[in-house]
Enzyme design. Structure first.
Site, short mmCIF file in Angstrom:
data_model
loop_
_atom_site.label_atom_id
_atom_site.label_comp_id
_atom_site.label_asym_id
_atom_site.label_seq_id
_atom_site.Cartn_x
_atom_site.Cartn_y
_atom_site.Cartn_z
N HIS B 56 16.95 6.16 10.23
CA HIS B 56 18.42 6.05 10.19
C HIS B 56 18.89 5.11 11.30
CE1 HIS B 56 19.54 10.00 7.86
NE2 HIS B 56 18.68 9.24 7.21
N GLU B 58 21.14 5.44 13.56
CA GLU B 58 21.30 6.07 14.89
C GLU B 58 19.97 6.24 15.60
OE1 GLU B 58 22.39 7.14 11.93
OE2 GLU B 58 23.95 8.66 12.15
N CYS B 86 23.87 12.73 10.56
CA CYS B 86 23.27 13.90 9.91
C CYS B 86 22.71 14.82 11.00
CB CYS B 86 22.16 13.46 8.95
SG CYS B 86 20.66 12.89 9.78
N CYS B 89 20.01 13.10 13.26
CA CYS B 89 20.56 12.17 14.25
C CYS B 89 21.38 12.91 15.31
CB CYS B 89 21.40 11.11 13.54
SG CYS B 89 20.39 10.06 12.46
#
Lengths: 147, 147
Positions: B56, B58, B86, B89
């Site tokens: 992801h 992040e 999410c 993260c």
């Protein structure tokens, strides 16, 4: 014939990984990913060495397993980890849709269950495999570090 | 003199990252890490390209920022991300002890708030910066993919 591929069999291998982390001065957590009784990924916590909070044993095992499989979903796989996953690792396991997560010691401070995280509804969870040995290694680590 | 370094200023840069993800067929999320109005990390979602659920925006930004700083804690840093993090993260951000998280669109399905995740108690959260633009890009992506 007796099945040698028990949860304890694989957790012992995860504990060897955790011991490797211990020997490097890392919080001692080890992980494996297993498919059909075959280890396809193994790893241990490397947050200090890699200077990266995301380098938990589980995160590396998930990435390595996906790399081995050639697909990002770990359906049919089992993750063995010596300590209950944190919310970050639970979140990664959630996305992976892994079939089974087996962990040793519980983490009553930062484990995903106390922190409010979630595994995927399809993921089966097995807890307490060699919990004492897995937890003792973490206790030994912090005892040694306080000295 | 007017301060040009507003949340919108940096979110626009995060949106450029999200657009890069969109152009690669990735769910369009972009992220930046900023210290003293200086961008020290930028990234976008690469889960498909890297075949890795942990990739992801992040996560990559956290790793890159720690690498830049030479330390794993992101105290004093601000993460800008176009979509609500999410639980994975959020968990990584928790461990990083980042000072501020600014996000654009909320994620009512898989955002950390609905999933039960937690940021660090010391982390300040700013929401809704350019939420419409950030959310529209995600909507456009799924609309295009359904075709």
């Amino acid at each position: 014939m007796e099945n040698i591929f028990t949860h304890e069999y694989f957790m012992k291998k995860a504990l060897i990984e955790a011991q490797d982390a211990f020997d490097k001065g890392e919080i001692p957590v080890g992980a494996l990913v297993v498919v059909d009784n075959r280890v396809i990924a193994k790893s241990h916590n490397l947050t200090e060495l890699l200077v990266d909070v995301t380098a938990h044993a589980e995160m590396q095992a998930i990435t390595a397993a996906a790399n081995f499989i050639g697909g990002k979903y770990l359906t049919g796989c089992t993750l063995y980890v010596t300590l209950e996953p944190c919310q970050m690792c639970a979140g990664a396991l959630y996305w992976s849709q892994i079939s089974t997560v087996v962990f040793g010691a519980e983490d009553t401070h930062r484990g995903y269950r106390i922190m409010g995280g979630k595994l995927h509804p399809k993921t089966e969870v097995v807890t307490g495999i060699m919990a004492e040995e897995c937890g003792q290694l973490v206790k030994d680590f912090f005892k040694k570090r306080r000295k």
